[in-house]
Design a protein around this motif. Structure first.
Motif, PDB file in Angstrom:
ATOM      1  N   TYR A 188      14.932  45.557  11.121  1.00 35.65           N
ATOM      2  CA  TYR A 188      14.547  44.171  10.852  1.00 35.65           C
ATOM      3  C   TYR A 188      15.610  43.319  10.157  1.00 35.65           C
ATOM      4  O   TYR A 188      15.511  42.100  10.166  1.00 35.65           O
ATOM      5  CB  TYR A 188      13.259  44.146  10.018  1.00 35.65           C
ATOM      6  N   THR A 189      16.608  43.936   9.528  1.00 32.94           N
ATOM      7  CA  THR A 189      17.579  43.151   8.754  1.00 32.94           C
ATOM      8  C   THR A 189      18.361  42.194   9.660  1.00 32.94           C
ATOM      9  O   THR A 189      18.345  40.972   9.453  1.00 32.94           O
ATOM     10  CB  THR A 189      18.537  44.101   7.994  1.00 32.94           C
ATOM     11  N   THR A 190      19.033  42.731  10.665  1.00 31.75           N
ATOM     12  CA  THR A 190      19.836  41.886  11.553  1.00 31.75           C
ATOM     13  C   THR A 190      18.933  40.996  12.402  1.00 31.75           C
ATOM     14  O   THR A 190      19.217  39.803  12.602  1.00 31.75           O
ATOM     15  CB  THR A 190      20.735  42.763  12.455  1.00 31.75           C
ATOM     16  N   ASN A 191      17.816  41.554  12.825  1.00 32.79           N
ATOM     17  CA  ASN A 191      16.863  40.792  13.628  1.00 32.79           C
ATOM     18  C   ASN A 191      16.351  39.558  12.865  1.00 32.79           C
ATOM     19  O   ASN A 191      16.244  38.455  13.417  1.00 32.79           O
ATOM     20  CB  ASN A 191      15.704  41.732  14.007  1.00 32.79           C
ATOM     21  N   THR A 192      16.067  39.726  11.578  1.00 34.84           N
ATOM     22  CA  THR A 192      15.589  38.604  10.764  1.00 34.84           C
ATOM     23  C   THR A 192      16.684  37.561  10.592  1.00 34.84           C
ATOM     24  O   THR A 192      16.441  36.356  10.716  1.00 34.84           O
ATOM     25  CB  THR A 192      15.112  39.114   9.388  1.00 34.84           C
ATOM     26  N   PHE A 193      17.897  38.047  10.314  1.00 28.48           N
ATOM     27  CA  PHE A 193      19.030  37.129  10.164  1.00 28.48           C
ATOM     28  C   PHE A 193      19.197  36.272  11.428  1.00 28.48           C
ATOM     29  O   PHE A 193      19.514  35.092  11.358  1.00 28.48           O
ATOM     30  CB  PHE A 193      20.316  37.929   9.885  1.00 28.48           C
ATOM     31  N   GLU A 194      18.938  36.852  12.589  1.00 25.89           N
ATOM     32  CA  GLU A 194      19.142  36.118  13.840  1.00 25.89           C
ATOM     33  C   GLU A 194      18.031  35.106  14.144  1.00 25.89           C
ATOM     34  O   GLU A 194      18.248  34.143  14.860  1.00 25.89           O
ATOM     35  CB  GLU A 194      19.249  37.113  15.002  1.00 25.89           C
ATOM     36  N   ARG A 195      16.853  35.356  13.578  1.00 21.20           N
ATOM     37  CA  ARG A 195      15.702  34.535  13.972  1.00 21.20           C
ATOM     38  C   ARG A 195      15.213  33.553  12.920  1.00 21.20           C
ATOM     39  O   ARG A 195      14.420  32.661  13.217  1.00 21.20           O
ATOM     40  CB  ARG A 195      14.547  35.462  14.363  1.00 21.20           C
ATOM     41  N   LEU A 196      15.659  33.758  11.671  1.00 19.67           N
ATOM     42  CA  LEU A 196      15.071  32.969  10.585  1.00 19.67           C
ATOM     43  C   LEU A 196      15.751  31.605  10.430  1.00 19.67           C
ATOM     44  O   LEU A 196      16.977  31.501  10.467  1.00 19.67           O
ATOM     45  CB  LEU A 196      15.166  33.786   9.289  1.00 19.67           C
ATOM     46  N   LEU A 197      14.945  30.573  10.278  1.00 21.55           N
ATOM     47  CA  LEU A 197      15.453  29.219  10.059  1.00 21.55           C
ATOM     48  C   LEU A 197      14.714  28.602   8.873  1.00 21.55           C
ATOM     49  O   LEU A 197      13.481  28.555   8.847  1.00 21.55           O
ATOM     50  CB  LEU A 197      15.231  28.354  11.309  1.00 21.55           C
ATOM     51  N   ARG A 198      15.490  28.166   7.878  1.00 19.86           N
ATOM     52  CA  ARG A 198      14.896  27.566   6.669  1.00 19.86           C
ATOM     53  C   ARG A 198      14.784  26.056   6.862  1.00 19.86           C
ATOM     54  O   ARG A 198      15.758  25.402   7.231  1.00 19.86           O
ATOM     55  CB  ARG A 198      15.774  27.846   5.455  1.00 19.86           C
ATOM     56  N   LEU A 199      13.623  25.520   6.590  1.00 16.96           N
ATOM     57  CA  LEU A 199      13.398  24.079   6.731  1.00 16.96           C
ATOM     58  C   LEU A 199      13.649  23.386   5.393  1.00 16.96           C
ATOM     59  O   LEU A 199      13.589  24.031   4.344  1.00 16.96           O
ATOM     60  CB  LEU A 199      11.970  23.837   7.216  1.00 16.96           C
ATOM     61  N   PRO A 200      13.917  22.079   5.418  1.00 21.68           N
ATOM     62  CA  PRO A 200      14.156  21.368   4.161  1.00 21.68           C
ATOM     63  C   PRO A 200      13.029  21.635   3.164  1.00 21.68           C
ATOM     64  O   PRO A 200      11.853  21.616   3.546  1.00 21.68           O
ATOM     65  CB  PRO A 200      14.162  19.888   4.594  1.00 21.68           C
TER      66      PRO A 200
END
Ligand SMILES: *Cc1c(COP(=O)(O)O)cnc(C)c1O
Length: 376
Positions: free
Chosen positions: A341-353
């Motif tokens: 999940y580490t690399t997978n999360t890095f690839e999919r996660l987007l932080r909103l304002p």
């Protein structure tokens, strides 16, 4: 343009900074530093809170206090900010990275025991997005194997796990008051020390290795160099800024929470359709709305969405490049077990304002744009 972050400002910061200037005491440990420390001690129930110059240096102090050194291993997630790792690397320890949970993006407590060797000395869980790690399990493992635990609670100020403040549960807890965090002093942090008997040494390390704080309390009549240390004291000017924010801690908390809840509600339909994933808050956790993130299908979709938002004047960002895949990460550590999940999360996660004062209009606008992106 909707910024990703705006540093918090509640109104009395300038007045308090002027007060500090007028008091002719602008170095560390003046009136405002004491007020801030007391505020955290009262609020978290910890034995001692020591303000520091950053979350990173609070972690440095914690690493010194654990006495890790060459030959020792520290267990931590790879999905974290570099400071969690740097503090232990600076002491000569090696890093053992463990995968994260797919729901909270926190270290998977079920994988920790497998990573323990006879060299393991410390576990350093990180409360990602201010959502607590499974601390009961982690503390049980530490007790069973005789390990120390340092909570990286940089993002977790005002968050709780089973009614206990994040940062106050393990041997040491570290907060950050960087301008991107919920409560700020520009650059700053704090070290929380759970056990009374460890406070003296922490104060010595923070005072350049001298027993000056005992001297200031009148316990001894001259101070001297007794241990290693450095200057970790922030200036009163910074502490004055922070104190203004602490007085309004609940206002800031409620405002962020309102934005977080609105994001969650407005984006829930997309999550129900299986298009995106939303943050998961375990029942035993009370979070602090430090961050609102979504997870997209894959890295291509995440990049396309970030670009679409940017074209519409919205700044959304991603992180963290997993530490084990960074040059220093492979030099100073190793990944234990499978990276599911580490690399997978890095690839999919987007932080909103997300910041104090973001406002529901902006949240609605951002949610609208995300829906528009997925309509296409
Ligand atoms: C912000 C942060 C830090 C470092 O805090 P600074 O005050 O910027 O030094 C450490 N760990 C995590 C998880 C953070 O988010």
């Amino acid at each position: 343009m909707i910024s990703f972050n705006v540093p918090p400002y509640v109104g009395r910061e300038k007045e308090y900074i002027n007060e500090a200037i007028d008091s002719h005491k602008i170095c560390g440990d003046g009136a405002f530093t004491k007020k801030c420390s007391k505020w955290f001690e009262d609020r978290t129930g910890t034995s001692k809170c020591l303000l520091a110059t950053s979350g990173s240096t609070a972690l440095d102090m914690a690493a010194m206090l654990t006495e890790v050194g060459p030959g020792d291993e520290v267990i931590l997630p790879s999905f974290t900010f570099v400071s969690t790792a740097n503090s232990f690397v600076a002491r000569g320890a090696s890093l053992v990275f463990v995968d994260i949970r797919p729901d909270t993006q926190n270290i998977d407590e079920k994988l920790i025991e497998n990573a323990i060797t006879d060299k393991t000395k410390v576990i350093a869980p990180v409360h990602y997005a201010g959502v607590g790690c499974e601390m009961d399990t982690i503390m049980d493992i530490a007790k069973k194997h005789g390990l120390l635990v340092v909570e990286d609670a940089a993002q977790g100020v005002m968050s709780e796990y089973k009614g206990r403040a994040l940062g106050s549960i393990a041997d040491y807890g570290c907060y950050s008051f960087h301008e991107t965090k919920n409560y700020s002093m520009g650059e700053g942090g704090a070290l929380l020390i759970r056990d009374e008997e460890k406070v003296d040494r922490a104060e010595i390390i923070r005072e350049k290795g001298t027993d000056r704080s005992k001297f200031l309390k009148g316990v001894i009549d001259k101070y001297t160099w007794v241990d290693m240390g450095s200057s970790f004291l922030p200036s009163e000017l910074n502490a004055a800024y922070l104190y203004a924010q602490l007085e309004e801690a609940d206002t800031i908390y409620n405002d962020r929470m309102a934005s977080w809840d609105a994001y969650y509600e407005l984006l829930s339909p997309l999550a129900q359709q299986g298009v995106i994933e939303l943050p998961v808050i375990p029942e035993e956790c009370k979070h602090n709305a430090h961050m609102f993130y979504i997870k997209t299908k894959d890295i291509q979709e995440r990049s396309a969405l970030a670009k679409f938002l940017k074209d519409n004047g919205i700044l959304a960002v991603f992180h963290y490049v997993p530490l084990h895949s960074a040059p220093a990460g492979s030099k100073f550590g190793r990944f234990c077990g499978e990276d599911r999940y580490t690399t997978n999360t890095f690839e999919r996660l987007l932080r909103l304002p997300m910041y104090y004062g973001l406002g529901l209009n902006n949240v609605e606008f951002i949610a609208d744009k995300i829906r528009e992106f997925y309509k296409k």
